[in-house]
Design a protein around this motif. Structure first.
Motif, PDB file in Angstrom:
ATOM      1  N   HIS A 198       0.237  -0.940   0.011  1.00 59.17           N
ATOM      2  CA  HIS A 198      -0.322   0.016   0.138  1.00 59.17           C
ATOM      3  C   HIS A 198       1.155   1.340  -0.068  1.00 59.17           C
ATOM      4  O   HIS A 198       2.228   1.452   1.018  1.00 59.17           O
ATOM      5  CB  HIS A 198      -0.525   0.189   1.355  1.00 59.17           C
ATOM      6  CG  HIS A 198      -1.555   1.512   1.424  1.00 59.17           C
ATOM      7  ND1 HIS A 198      -2.820   1.513   0.152  1.00 59.17           N
ATOM      8  CD2 HIS A 198      -2.375   1.400   2.076  1.00 59.17           C
ATOM      9  CE1 HIS A 198      -3.885   2.229   0.575  1.00 59.17           C
ATOM     10  NE2 HIS A 198      -2.840   3.278   2.058  1.00 59.17           N
ATOM     11  N   ARG A 229       0.824   5.493   0.344  1.00 59.97           N
ATOM     12  CA  ARG A 229       0.419   6.824   0.588  1.00 59.97           C
ATOM     13  C   ARG A 229       1.880   7.842   0.810  1.00 59.97           C
ATOM     14  O   ARG A 229       2.485   7.808   0.815  1.00 59.97           O
ATOM     15  CB  ARG A 229       0.320   6.401   2.168  1.00 59.97           C
ATOM     16  CG  ARG A 229      -0.331   7.748   2.619  1.00 59.97           C
ATOM     17  CD  ARG A 229      -1.187   7.566   4.288  1.00 59.97           C
ATOM     18  NE  ARG A 229      -0.180   7.386   5.431  1.00 59.97           N
ATOM     19  CZ  ARG A 229      -0.430   7.181   6.036  1.00 59.97           C
ATOM     20  NH1 ARG A 229      -1.421   6.278   6.350  1.00 59.97           N
ATOM     21  NH2 ARG A 229       0.971   7.203   7.209  1.00 59.97           N
ATOM     22  N   ILE A 230       1.142   8.768  -0.401  1.00 64.91           N
ATOM     23  CA  ILE A 230       2.021   9.755  -1.164  1.00 64.91           C
ATOM     24  C   ILE A 230       0.352  11.155  -0.278  1.00 64.91           C
ATOM     25  O   ILE A 230      -0.127  11.272  -0.691  1.00 64.91           O
ATOM     26  CB  ILE A 230       1.756   9.571  -2.333  1.00 64.91           C
ATOM     27  CG1 ILE A 230       2.026   8.371  -2.677  1.00 64.91           C
ATOM     28  CG2 ILE A 230       2.749  10.976  -2.667  1.00 64.91           C
ATOM     29  CD1 ILE A 230       2.379   8.672  -4.492  1.00 64.91           C
ATOM     30  N   ILE A 231       2.001  12.477   0.018  1.00 65.89           N
ATOM     31  CA  ILE A 231       1.462  13.356  -0.557  1.00 65.89           C
ATOM     32  C   ILE A 231       1.889  14.347  -0.668  1.00 65.89           C
ATOM     33  O   ILE A 231       3.108  14.188  -0.797  1.00 65.89           O
ATOM     34  CB  ILE A 231       1.541  14.084   1.696  1.00 65.89           C
ATOM     35  CG1 ILE A 231       1.088  13.592   2.218  1.00 65.89           C
ATOM     36  CG2 ILE A 231       1.214  15.332   1.697  1.00 65.89           C
ATOM     37  CD1 ILE A 231       1.415  13.584   4.365  1.00 65.89           C
ATOM     38  N   SER A 235      -6.031   7.562  -5.620  1.00 65.90           N
ATOM     39  CA  SER A 235      -7.383   7.648  -5.052  1.00 65.90           C
ATOM     40  C   SER A 235      -7.057   8.965  -4.704  1.00 65.90           C
ATOM     41  O   SER A 235      -5.392   9.081  -4.250  1.00 65.90           O
ATOM     42  CB  SER A 235      -8.626   6.626  -4.016  1.00 65.90           C
ATOM     43  OG  SER A 235      -7.439   6.616  -2.232  1.00 65.90           O
ATOM     44  N   ALA A 248      -4.380  16.813   3.453  1.00 69.02           N
ATOM     45  CA  ALA A 248      -2.775  16.582   4.682  1.00 69.02           C
ATOM     46  C   ALA A 248      -2.542  18.042   4.388  1.00 69.02           C
ATOM     47  O   ALA A 248      -2.706  19.383   4.174  1.00 69.02           O
ATOM     48  CB  ALA A 248      -1.869  15.981   3.257  1.00 69.02           C
ATOM     49  N   LEU A 260      -3.301  14.239  -0.915  1.00 74.69           N
ATOM     50  CA  LEU A 260      -3.350  12.681  -0.494  1.00 74.69           C
ATOM     51  C   LEU A 260      -4.010  12.023  -1.169  1.00 74.69           C
ATOM     52  O   LEU A 260      -4.870  11.925  -2.212  1.00 74.69           O
ATOM     53  CB  LEU A 260      -4.033  13.125   0.680  1.00 74.69           C
ATOM     54  CG  LEU A 260      -3.440  10.994   2.128  1.00 74.69           C
ATOM     55  CD1 LEU A 260      -1.920  11.040   2.088  1.00 74.69           C
ATOM     56  CD2 LEU A 260      -4.949  11.275   2.747  1.00 74.69           C
ATOM     57  N   HIS A 315      -3.755   7.886  -2.553  1.00 73.80           N
ATOM     58  CA  HIS A 315      -3.506   6.452  -1.869  1.00 73.80           C
ATOM     59  C   HIS A 315      -3.422   5.328  -3.113  1.00 73.80           C
ATOM     60  O   HIS A 315      -3.898   5.608  -4.419  1.00 73.80           O
ATOM     61  CB  HIS A 315      -4.683   5.909  -1.453  1.00 73.80           C
ATOM     62  CG  HIS A 315      -4.395   6.903   0.331  1.00 73.80           C
ATOM     63  ND1 HIS A 315      -4.233   6.561   1.216  1.00 73.80           N
ATOM     64  CD2 HIS A 315      -5.303   8.044   1.085  1.00 73.80           C
ATOM     65  CE1 HIS A 315      -3.403   6.132   2.504  1.00 73.80           C
ATOM     66  NE2 HIS A 315      -4.608   7.283   1.836  1.00 73.80           N
ATOM     67  N   ASP A 324      -2.023   1.271  -4.477  1.00 69.51           N
ATOM     68  CA  ASP A 324      -1.819  -0.315  -3.974  1.00 69.51           C
ATOM     69  C   ASP A 324      -0.470  -0.527  -5.452  1.00 69.51           C
ATOM     70  O   ASP A 324      -1.575  -0.551  -6.455  1.00 69.51           O
ATOM     71  CB  ASP A 324      -3.283  -1.235  -4.210  1.00 69.51           C
ATOM     72  CG  ASP A 324      -3.657  -1.171  -2.597  1.00 69.51           C
ATOM     73  OD1 ASP A 324      -3.027  -0.269  -1.531  1.00 69.51           O
ATOM     74  OD2 ASP A 324      -4.217  -1.753  -2.398  1.00 69.51           O
ATOM     75  N   THR A 333       5.003   6.940   1.878  1.00 71.11           N
ATOM     76  CA  THR A 333       4.935   5.870   3.281  1.00 71.11           C
ATOM     77  C   THR A 333       4.459   4.979   2.231  1.00 71.11           C
ATOM     78  O   THR A 333       3.721   4.415   1.223  1.00 71.11           O
ATOM     79  CB  THR A 333       3.579   6.082   3.900  1.00 71.11           C
ATOM     80  OG1 THR A 333       3.902   7.618   4.404  1.00 71.11           O
ATOM     81  CG2 THR A 333       3.771   4.752   5.014  1.00 71.11           C
TER      82      THR A 333
END
Length: 315
Positions: free
Chosen positions: A3, A5-7, A30, A36, A43, A45, A47, A72
């Motif tokens: 997974h 996760r990006i800012i 998404s 953020a 933000l 997301h 996969d 992340t």
């Protein structure tokens, strides 16, 4: 799968989304605009198939997100999704063979640092080894093997060599070169104290039979060290913690250090030197095996990587 996760700063978001959409190994994308707060930005997301993670992370770092935003990555235990299956099929190679370098670096970074907890675990392990030698207890020796944290910096050293990361190599070497002398010095003080109480004697040391394998250096000492190093590195790359426990039990690094301390305090210098040799041989064998395993793994773009991709798609 993993997974992601990006800012992302608002100005970089279009490029980030384009890069993610362009990779067939990315799915479940998404966007939460302006969600953020620290750092501020959008933000995102997604996969990503494990095999495609290195390429995706490299592109995100090229866009500067590691500096201006955040990235992340975390493993996903279970995914029920046709889209995820398609992404996994489209990604090159096999998930179990893929080495996600950033993930591996993160796992080895903490364990390779000379810290109070590292010194505490290493000292406790050496003390347990000394008790095992004094009581001729192989069970206590096994306990010392499990407690010993030395595989962390050894694995990090191998990763640093392959990645040509001098800082990681130096930090790992420092943890080992400083950690073992400190742990052995404390164990020496404790052993001398136990000898004053009569708990450790030359007679008891000479009659010990269950722990003499520790200082008996032979060809299988190197074989075991190499096999353990290879298994340990594979376990790190595939997150198989149970296999790591097996590695800890199979090699006599910490027990050799503890044995050398006890032997030296009662004047058994030959056994002490043999134990130090056993320690050095095991440390070297583990590092060499770890380096070889990482080099032999399929690297993106090489013939092994392409063959793995063809076999994966053929099935």
């Amino acid at each position: 799968m993993l997974h992601l996760r990006i800012i992302s700063p608002a100005g970089s978001t279009p490029d980030v989304l384009a890069a993610l959409r362009a990779d067939p190994g990315v799915t479940h994308l998404s966007l939460l605009p302006g969600a953020a707060l620290a750092p501020e930005g959008d933000l995102i997301h997604a996969d990503v198939a494990r095999e495609a993670a290195n390429t995706v992370l490299a592109e995100l770092e090229r866009l500067g997100l590691a500096r201006s935003g955040a990235i992340t990555l975390e493993p996903i235990e279970t995914v029920l999704s046709a889209a995820a299956e398609r992404a996994d099929e489209a990604a090159p190679g096999e998930p179990t063979d893929a080495v996600v370098w950033e993930e591996l670096l993160a796992r080895t970074h903490e364990e390779s640092t000379l810290s109070a907890s590292f010194l505490a675990f290493l000292t406790i392990a050496c003390l347990l080894a000394a008790v095992g030698v004094a009581t001729d207890s192989s069970v206590t020796i096994v306990g010392a093997m499990v407690v010993g944290p030395e595989f962390g910096p050894l694995a990090a050293f191998a990763v640093g060599v392959v990645r040509r990361d001098r800082a990681l190599v130096w930090r790992s070497a420092l943890a080992l070169l400083a950690g073992f002398p400190v742990a052995m010095a404390i164990t020496l003080a404790a052993t001398l104290c136990w000898e004053q109480f009569g708990w450790i004697t030359l007679t008891g040391f000479e009659t010990a039979q269950n722990v003499d394998f520790i200082y008996q250096v032979g060809p299988f000492s190197l074989v075991v060290a190499v096999l353990a190093g290879a298994a340990g590195m594979l376990a790190l790359c595939t997150a198989k913690s149970a296999a790591l426990v097996g590695v800890f039990i199979s090699v006599t690094t910490v027990p050799a250090a503890g044995f050398a301390v006890v032997a030296s305090t009662i004047g058994e210098w030959h056994a002490a030197l043999m134990s130090i040799g056993q320690l050095a041989l095991n440390l070297a064998g583990i590092v060499v095996a770890g380096v070889v395993v990482l080099y032999l793994g399929p690297q993106e773009g090489d013939a092994r990587w392409r063959l793995s991709r063809l076999l994966h798609r053929g099935r």
